[in-house]
Design a protein around this motif. Structure first.
Motif, PDB file in Angstrom:
ATOM      1  N   LYS A   6      35.061  38.380  34.189  1.00  0.00           N
ATOM      2  CA  LYS A   6      36.100  39.288  34.552  1.00  0.00           C
ATOM      3  C   LYS A   6      37.358  38.579  34.086  1.00  0.00           C
ATOM      4  N   ALA A   7      38.291  39.480  33.394  1.00  0.00           N
ATOM      5  CA  ALA A   7      39.647  38.683  33.291  1.00  0.00           C
ATOM      6  C   ALA A   7      40.229  38.719  34.859  1.00  0.00           C
ATOM      7  N   SER A   8      40.961  37.489  34.972  1.00  0.00           N
ATOM      8  CA  SER A   8      41.585  37.288  36.322  1.00  0.00           C
ATOM      9  C   SER A   8      42.931  37.712  35.976  1.00  0.00           C
TER      10      SER A   8
END
Length: 130
Positions: A6-8
């Protein structure tokens, strides 16, 4: 299938600090500018000095070539003259050849009709097969 990360959330970037204070930045810029001005002043002085030397140099005497170069140039010039002369003589002989050929043809055409050895029916031979 590999697991997908998941993109931070994006983090705010900090501005890079190359110098501690504005005074140090100004001093650095001033030192760089003075150094560059010094280099350009040296170049200008060098060019001015070379221009003065060139103006003082006497130009009345031509530059002497070495003996071998002068001889080589002279031999090349003589060879070129010989080639040009041979070419013009060849063209002249070609023109004279054409002129004499035309004169001989004109003499044949202007001969009286009774003195020619050609057949009265014309000069062409006809061949028949049969």
């Amino acid at each position: 299938m590999p697991p997908v990360k998941k993109a931070s959330p994006p983090t705010p970037r900090k501005a890079k600090a190359y110098v501690e204070s504005k005074d140090a930045a100004l001093q650095l810029a001033e030192s760089v500018a003075t150094e560059q001005e010094g280099k350009s002043a040296k170049k200008v002085e060098k060019q001015h000095h070379q221009a003065q030397l060139a103006a003082k140099k006497p130009d009345g005497r031509p530059h002497k070539r070495s003996g071998s170069k002068a001889r080589l140039k002279q031999v090349k010039a003589s060879l070129m003259m010989q080639a040009a002369k041979a070419k013009s003589e060849k063209a002249k002989s070609r023109r004279q050849g054409k002129a004499s050929k035309l004169q001989s043809q004109a003499a044949i055409v202007h001969e009286p009709a009774g003195s020619s050895k050609a057949k009265p029916g014309g000069g062409k031979k006809h061949v028949s097969f049969g």
